[in-house]
Design a protein around this motif. Structure first.
Motif, PDB file in Angstrom:
ATOM      1  N   UNK A   1     -34.848 -98.707 -48.626  1.00 20.32           N
ATOM      2  CA  UNK A   1     -35.727 -99.640 -47.929  1.00 20.32           C
ATOM      3  C   UNK A   1     -35.196-101.059 -48.046  1.00 20.32           C
ATOM      4  N   UNK A   2     -34.682-101.389 -49.245  1.00 20.63           N
ATOM      5  CA  UNK A   2     -34.153-102.724 -49.450  1.00 20.63           C
ATOM      6  C   UNK A   2     -32.922-102.955 -48.577  1.00 20.63           C
ATOM      7  N   UNK A   3     -32.066-101.928 -48.484  1.00 22.77           N
ATOM      8  CA  UNK A   3     -30.889-102.018 -47.622  1.00 22.77           C
ATOM      9  C   UNK A   3     -31.332-102.246 -46.183  1.00 22.77           C
ATOM     10  N   UNK A   4     -32.357-101.485 -45.750  1.00 19.36           N
ATOM     11  CA  UNK A   4     -32.835-101.617 -44.382  1.00 19.36           C
ATOM     12  C   UNK A   4     -33.326-103.035 -44.126  1.00 19.36           C
ATOM     13  N   UNK A   5     -34.064-103.582 -45.101  1.00 25.18           N
ATOM     14  CA  UNK A   5     -34.609-104.923 -44.955  1.00 25.18           C
ATOM     15  C   UNK A   5     -33.482-105.947 -44.857  1.00 25.18           C
ATOM     16  N   UNK A   6     -32.481-105.808 -45.764  1.00 27.36           N
ATOM     17  CA  UNK A   6     -31.396-106.783 -45.777  1.00 27.36           C
ATOM     18  C   UNK A   6     -30.577-106.719 -44.503  1.00 27.36           C
ATOM     19  N   UNK A   7     -30.273-105.493 -44.062  1.00 30.12           N
ATOM     20  CA  UNK A   7     -29.469-105.362 -42.846  1.00 30.12           C
ATOM     21  C   UNK A   7     -30.237-105.894 -41.649  1.00 30.12           C
ATOM     22  N   UNK A   8     -31.553-105.657 -41.654  1.00 28.04           N
ATOM     23  CA  UNK A   8     -32.364-106.127 -40.542  1.00 28.04           C
ATOM     24  C   UNK A   8     -32.321-107.646 -40.383  1.00 28.04           C
ATOM     25  N   UNK A   9     -32.144-108.349 -41.519  1.00 26.83           N
ATOM     26  CA  UNK A   9     -32.120-109.810 -41.449  1.00 26.83           C
ATOM     27  C   UNK A   9     -30.725-110.369 -41.192  1.00 26.83           C
ATOM     28  N   UNK A  10     -29.769-109.480 -40.982  1.00 30.41           N
ATOM     29  CA  UNK A  10     -28.377-109.902 -40.898  1.00 30.41           C
ATOM     30  C   UNK A  10     -27.914-109.782 -39.452  1.00 30.41           C
ATOM     31  N   UNK A  11     -26.998-110.631 -38.989  1.00 32.45           N
ATOM     32  CA  UNK A  11     -26.414-110.364 -37.666  1.00 32.45           C
ATOM     33  C   UNK A  11     -25.559-109.104 -37.727  1.00 32.45           C
ATOM     34  N   UNK A  12     -25.378-108.471 -36.582  1.00 35.12           N
ATOM     35  CA  UNK A  12     -24.608-107.229 -36.559  1.00 35.12           C
ATOM     36  C   UNK A  12     -23.200-107.517 -37.062  1.00 35.12           C
ATOM     37  N   UNK A  13     -22.690-106.662 -37.924  1.00 35.29           N
ATOM     38  CA  UNK A  13     -21.307-106.886 -38.354  1.00 35.29           C
ATOM     39  C   UNK A  13     -20.553-105.573 -38.535  1.00 35.29           C
ATOM     40  N   UNK A  14     -19.233-105.731 -38.695  1.00 37.85           N
ATOM     41  CA  UNK A  14     -18.361-104.559 -38.711  1.00 37.85           C
ATOM     42  C   UNK A  14     -18.573-103.674 -39.929  1.00 37.85           C
ATOM     43  N   UNK A  15     -18.943-104.287 -41.042  1.00 36.49           N
ATOM     44  CA  UNK A  15     -19.072-103.494 -42.255  1.00 36.49           C
ATOM     45  C   UNK A  15     -20.175-102.455 -42.094  1.00 36.49           C
ATOM     46  N   UNK A  16     -21.294-102.856 -41.480  1.00 35.87           N
ATOM     47  CA  UNK A  16     -22.379-101.900 -41.282  1.00 35.87           C
ATOM     48  C   UNK A  16     -21.904-100.768 -40.372  1.00 35.87           C
ATOM     49  N   UNK A  17     -21.172-101.155 -39.316  1.00 38.31           N
ATOM     50  CA  UNK A  17     -20.666-100.154 -38.377  1.00 38.31           C
ATOM     51  C   UNK A  17     -19.742 -99.164 -39.094  1.00 38.31           C
ATOM     52  N   UNK A  18     -18.891 -99.714 -39.954  1.00 38.57           N
ATOM     53  CA  UNK A  18     -17.964 -98.868 -40.709  1.00 38.57           C
ATOM     54  C   UNK A  18     -18.743 -97.904 -41.602  1.00 38.57           C
ATOM     55  N   UNK A  19     -19.760 -98.438 -42.294  1.00 38.29           N
ATOM     56  CA  UNK A  19     -20.563 -97.584 -43.168  1.00 38.29           C
ATOM     57  C   UNK A  19     -21.243 -96.495 -42.353  1.00 38.29           C
ATOM     58  N   UNK A  20     -21.771 -96.879 -41.165  1.00 34.68           N
ATOM     59  CA  UNK A  20     -22.446 -95.870 -40.348  1.00 34.68           C
ATOM     60  C   UNK A  20     -21.472 -94.789 -39.920  1.00 34.68           C
ATOM     61  N   UNK A  21     -20.247 -95.196 -39.547  1.00 34.43           N
ATOM     62  CA  UNK A  21     -19.314 -94.160 -39.111  1.00 34.43           C
ATOM     63  C   UNK A  21     -18.923 -93.261 -40.277  1.00 34.43           C
ATOM     64  N   UNK A  22     -18.812 -93.835 -41.487  1.00 38.25           N
ATOM     65  CA  UNK A  22     -18.544 -93.001 -42.656  1.00 38.25           C
ATOM     66  C   UNK A  22     -19.674 -91.991 -42.862  1.00 38.25           C
ATOM     67  N   UNK A  23     -20.929 -92.485 -42.745  1.00 39.19           N
ATOM     68  CA  UNK A  23     -22.070 -91.579 -42.935  1.00 39.19           C
ATOM     69  C   UNK A  23     -22.097 -90.516 -41.851  1.00 39.19           C
ATOM     70  N   UNK A  24     -21.764 -90.934 -40.598  1.00 40.12           N
ATOM     71  CA  UNK A  24     -21.786 -89.944 -39.516  1.00 40.12           C
ATOM     72  C   UNK A  24     -20.784 -88.836 -39.801  1.00 40.12           C
ATOM     73  N   UNK A  25     -19.587 -89.229 -40.267  1.00 46.47           N
ATOM     74  CA  UNK A  25     -18.585 -88.210 -40.571  1.00 46.47           C
ATOM     75  C   UNK A  25     -19.036 -87.336 -41.736  1.00 46.47           C
ATOM     76  N   UNK A  26     -19.511 -88.001 -42.800  1.00 47.59           N
ATOM     77  CA  UNK A  26     -19.881 -87.256 -43.990  1.00 47.59           C
ATOM     78  C   UNK A  26     -21.042 -86.308 -43.749  1.00 47.59           C
ATOM     79  N   UNK A  27     -22.143 -86.854 -43.237  1.00 49.89           N
ATOM     80  CA  UNK A  27     -23.313 -85.995 -43.056  1.00 49.89           C
ATOM     81  C   UNK A  27     -23.124 -85.073 -41.865  1.00 49.89           C
ATOM     82  N   UNK A  28     -22.303 -85.517 -40.879  1.00 49.36           N
ATOM     83  CA  UNK A  28     -21.986 -84.616 -39.787  1.00 49.36           C
ATOM     84  C   UNK A  28     -21.247 -83.388 -40.288  1.00 49.36           C
ATOM     85  N   UNK A  29     -20.354 -83.589 -41.258  1.00 48.85           N
ATOM     86  CA  UNK A  29     -19.667 -82.442 -41.867  1.00 48.85           C
ATOM     87  C   UNK A  29     -20.664 -81.536 -42.566  1.00 48.85           C
TER      88      UNK A  29
END
Lengths: 490, 187, 168, 116
Positions: free
Chosen positions: A186-214
């Motif tokens: 929840x804290x991560x969600x709150x912090x990211x929500x207050x942040x402008x979009x950036x590449x690090x979040x995108x990278x983390x999401x793609x890592x999660x997509x690969x990992x949990x997609x597997x």
């Protein structure tokens, strides 16, 4: 504060340890303890229906300590896990007579359940990772339980791919930690929500997509599933296909995409492409299979695609269909895998070409298998029909006409390959080798019949189900990043 | 900083040798070198707990790998090279590194972590938990539930290893089960 | 396999006799002082396990198993895991799972920090027992595996379907 | 930045080993390398320039300790991750030995009872 929450994890863990200690003096200790725990878990999960609460481990407040979060979505998954694991356990009592070291089987089974419950309840990234590893490691060992060549090989492949997935997930967690300085979802969600979009979040999401997609075996990441699921003993195949890929893969993806990162059109289309690919590829590959369990494994990939597509829509109806298909798939796929196990138990083969006319000899098994087949192919009034219908209607409503027609076509594909199975089960002559087979033991039949009844009942009682467990789960997904307020009690 | 970078280069070189070596024994020993290098890096980065753990775990991994596997078959000769897969993987790795570079640029600079949550541990950890080793106070008090999970992971993995190493996996129905409940083996 | 039933050479044995006790003592120190200095249950447990593994490597399997049997190891493993879970459950006395319910005491003393030293001891026991046990299992399996190879039987490369049969 | 890049290069090396090498032991080495790199990354993320270890020594100044100590949380995570890695490796080696017993080889291309 709800003290039942840690028990979902602690009770099966304790049972696993106790079974192994007691097994030194009483070899049959596994069965009664495991069954008792499983019944307890069913009771616990029924008792938390409709509740929502936060449990602070060791009374440390959220961003500093670990919190367990119970809401509609986790209740749905907890209920599925405990019910399916109860039936699989009931089935395994006689089925596992063919294997040695039964106490270890039950201990690992309990660890698997504990790991999945831990993942579903966790509100903390790293804690989720740890319990994910418990469930995955238990499943590697259970896939290799027979210690034959195929099983070891399948387990090794599964281990390697899943190990890569785990490192991807941990890398994603590390990036998110560095970016936000916290691990609480929840804290991560709150912090990211207050942040402008950036590449690090995108990278983390793609890592999660690969990992949990597997872990969820969505299509480009699926190669382990058709090996691992058939190799395992039948109750474990039912658990893996029925719940594990959903609890470790789909559930976490849903939770992260909707509640932590927030559904963006980009994420929605990625998930939809993955889901659509899974639907088609899984369905096409299933047609050519001669091994019954392998066919079922490919069809799992296809059906998980439906779930992904439904959820990716993000509309209330689509999410409803996705969730309903998720629990439906858990029921009928475990029924089918257990029936396949029962057929294998009787006939000693999984090859469709070596079967024929089994219904004379195995009336109960084949009838319950037929109900499962009808349900998965979407024949009204069974449960599979309703969920597929909802998903297709939702697709049409959202204007995805191509995807809707693909979903309809894959549904016909499903009917096609199950027609083929039916031909071997009901028609044709009984091969001379199988002339002497008998019906499977009583307890195995009980589990099959109960699951078949559940398939029927879930189709007929959809309004009841939707009122009690599906609606709260859908609301959790729809509330999106408002999840934060629930955890921090704002 | 220079020491750190040269150690990291050493680790990467060790990993390359481990991957490309033809003999499994040299592979295992190089991965040992990587692990020990890593433990020195941990020490440099102010993580003595991790340095100790990394050293002992590395020793154990070396023993297990050498004792369990290397004595069986000592060479790893690649029969053929799959050029297509290699090209695809190289492209993927290039993309991965580029994306990673872009992501790292968005992260806080090296040496300046945010420490939003962990400042609290440093400030009040000693009074609230009584342990002067803050890492220990985190893993056994603030996040003790994680450690339960960690202990269980180890338990599960070891149990899994016992299960896999059973002499005999299947039996006929009605046959007596003779496998030991504890460690399987010849006895 | 280099290891004969009676273990390695005299030099290894004498040095092993000297250092094993110190290694074990160091491991126990690391476990007990985990909350005050670097270390803790996990590395300490691994050190204790390596002491036993050294015993086994240098003195042979029989000696090691006489000192620390395989059944004892796996029982200890289960008991220690259970006791760590029990520490979590005992927290319910104070109202929360895993609550550190014992008085914190004075910092920098051995008996301080509530349940942390207890948890360290449980984890140390667990880790040492289970890592020793898995080493025993792997080593025994490797030994059996390498046995027929020396006799020229080999793990049947030509007919992999029968490979398991002759060893049953 | 160069530190992070070296670390992710290690990750890619492990991934390359997994994809390109056919020997089972090499695949295990690949997984180990990847785990090491992720652990390293977590510790790097928590490092503070000229930081000290997060262990309060007797008589030390508390304010200085708080101002200088490195981030303890990633270290706790890595400690857990190392243990998880060790467990996975033990299981992998066990399966590996068993596969060797069954097939008489470590070569993945010869271990092909199952088809895609």
């Amino acid at each position: 504060m709800n003290h039942i929450l840690p028990l979902f994890v602690a009770v099966p863990l304790g049972t696993a340890f106790i079974i192994l200690i007691l097994a030194k003096v009483w070899r049959k200790a596994g069965v009664p303890f495991a069954l008792l725990t499983s019944i307890c878990l069913v009771i616990f999960s029924v008792s938390v229906i409709g509740q929502a609460s936060i449990y602070r481990m060791g009374n440390w407040p959220p961003p500093w300590g670990i919190v367990l979060v119970l809401d509609g979505l986790s209740t749905l998954l907890l209920l599925t896990i405990s019910v399916i694991s109860f039936f699989a356990l009931l089935f395994s009592i006689r089925y596992m007579d063919r294997y040695t070291a039964k106490p270890k089987f039950y201990a690992l089974f309990m660890l698997l359940v504990a790991g999945m419950n831990g993942v579903v309840l966790s509100g903390d990234f790293f804690n989720l990772f740890v319990f994910l590893e418990i469930a995955s490691i238990a499943s590697y060992a259970l896939v290799a339980f027979g210690c034959e060549e195929e099983e070891l090989e399948a387990s090794f492949k599964y281990l390697i791919l899943s190990g890569v997935a785990s490192t991807f997930i941990l890398l994603g967690i590390a990036i998110l930690y560095s970016l936000t300085g916290t691990l609480n979802m929840a804290d991560v969600a709150r912090t990211i929500g207050n942040m402008p979009a950036n590449n690090a979040v995108l990278f983390a999401i793609s890592m999660f997509l690969m990992g949990f997609g597997l872990k969820a075996a969505l299509v480009p990441f699926h190669p382990w599933l058709p090996d691992a699921h058939p190799a395992a003993p039948a109750p474990i195949s039912a658990m893996l296909s029925g719940v594990l890929i959903k609890a470790l893969g789909m559930y976490v993806l849903i939770r992260l995409i909707f509640n932590v990162f927030g559904l963006s059109p980009f994420l929605s289309s990625v998930l939809m492409i993955l889901g659509g690919l899974s639907m088609v590829v899984g369905g096409l590959l299933a047609i050519g299979q001669d091994d019954l369990k392998r066919l079922l494994a490919y069809s799992s990939i296809s059906q998980i695609g439906y779930v992904a597509v439904g959820l990716a829509l993000g509309t209330p109806l689509g999410i409803m269909g996705g969730l309903f298909h998720l629990i439906n798939h858990a029921t009928f796929k475990s029924l089918l895998f257990l029936s396949a196990g029962a057929i294998e138990y009787s006939t000693d083969t999984r090859k469709l070409s070596k079967m024929g006319g089994l219904s004379n000899r195995l009336p109960v098994t084949t009838t319950s298998a037929a109900i499962g087949f009808l349900s998965i192919s979407g024949i009204p009034p069974l449960n599979g029909f309703w969920s597929k219908l909802i998903i297709i209607i939702a697709l049409v409503q959202a204007g995805h006409y191509i995807l809707a027609s693909v979903a309809v076509l894959v549904s016909f594909l499903t009917i096609l390959y199950f027609m083929r199975v039916q031909r071997h089960l009901f028609f044709g002559d009984l091969p001379a080798k199988l002339a002497k087979i008998t019906e499977v033991p009583y307890l195995m039949r009980v589990s099959l019949v109960l699951l078949a009844i559940m398939c029927l009942a879930m189709g007929l009682l959809y309004p009841f189900l939707s009122g009690t467990i599906l609606d709260p789960a859908r609301d959790v997904i729809l509330e999106g990043t408002a999840y934060v307020h629930r955890v921090f009690g704002v | 900083m220079l020491v750190l970078i040269s150690l990291l280069v050493f680790i990467n070189l060790g990993a390359i040798i481990a991957i490309e070596s033809k003999y499994l024994l040299s592979t295992v020993i190089s991965i040992g070198a990587v692990g020990f290098g890593l433990s020195i890096v941990f020490l440099l980065l102010g993580a003595p707990d991790l340095a100790i753990t990394q050293v002992v775990v590395e020793i154990l991994i070396l023993i297990i790998l050498i004792r369990g596997t290397v004595t069986l078959d000592n060479t790893a000769i690649e029969k053929y090279r799959d050029t297509f897969a290699m090209v695809i993987s190289l492209i993927f790795f290039g993309m991965f590194l580029t994306f990673a570079y872009m992501a790292f640029k968005a992260l806080p600079e090296f040496g300046h972590p945010l420490m939003r949550v962990s400042r609290e541990y440093l400030q009040h950890g000693v009074e609230k938990t009584g342990a002067t080793n803050i890492v220990m106070s985190i893993i056994l008090d603030y996040r003790a539930y994680d450690t339960l999970g960690e202990a269980t992971v180890l338990f599960t993995a070891i149990l899994g290893a016992f299960v896999v190493l059973r002499r005999k996996g299947r039996k006929k129905i009605g046959e007596k089960d003779t496998t030991k409940v504890g460690i399987p083996g010849e006895f | 396999m280099t290891q004969e039933p009676e273990g390695m050479t005299l030099i290894v044995k004498s040095i092993g006799r000297l250092v094993i006790n110190f290694i074990m003592l160091f491991g126990i120190y690391i476990i007990l002082y985990g909350h005050l200095s670097p270390g803790g249950g996990f590395p300490g447990g691994v050190i204790v396990a390596t002491a036993f593994i050294l015993l086994m490597l240098s003195f042979g399997r029989k000696t090691a198993l006489r000192k620390f049997g395989d059944t004892t190891a796996s029982l200890l493993d289960n008991f220690a895991a259970l006791s760590f879970l029990t520490i979590g459950f005992l927290g319910l006395i104070g109202g929360y799972f895993f609550l550190n319910f014992i008085d914190r005491g004075i910092p920098f003393q051995l008996f301080s920090a509530g349940t942390i030293p207890l948890a360290n001891i449980a984890i140390g026991l667990k880790v040492s027992a289970c890592l020793y046990a898995v080493f025993v299992a792997l080593a025994i399996f490797g030994k059996v595996l390498a046995g027929p190879e020396q006799d020229g039987v080999g793990p049947a490369e030509e007919k992999p379907t029968d490979s398991g049969e002759h060893r049953r | 930045m160069i530190v992070y890049l070296l670390c992710s290069f290690l990750f890619v090396l492990g991934l390359y080993c997994l994809v390109a090498k056919k020997n089972i032991i090499k695949k295990i080495i690949g997984i180990i390398t990847m785990e090491y790199s992720v652990n390293l990354f977590l510790v790097l993320v928590g490092y503070r320039a000229r930081g000290i270890a997060p262990i309060l020594s007797k008589g030390a100044d508390k304010a200085e300790f708080i101002a200088k100590s490195v981030d303890p949380l990633p270290q706790a995570l890595v400690l857990t991750a190392i243990v998880i890695g060790l467990g996975t490796i033990a299981l992998m080696v066990a399966i590996c030995i068993r596969l060797y017993e069954r097939y008489g080889t470590f070569d993945m291309t010869e271990i092909r009872r199952l088809r895609g």
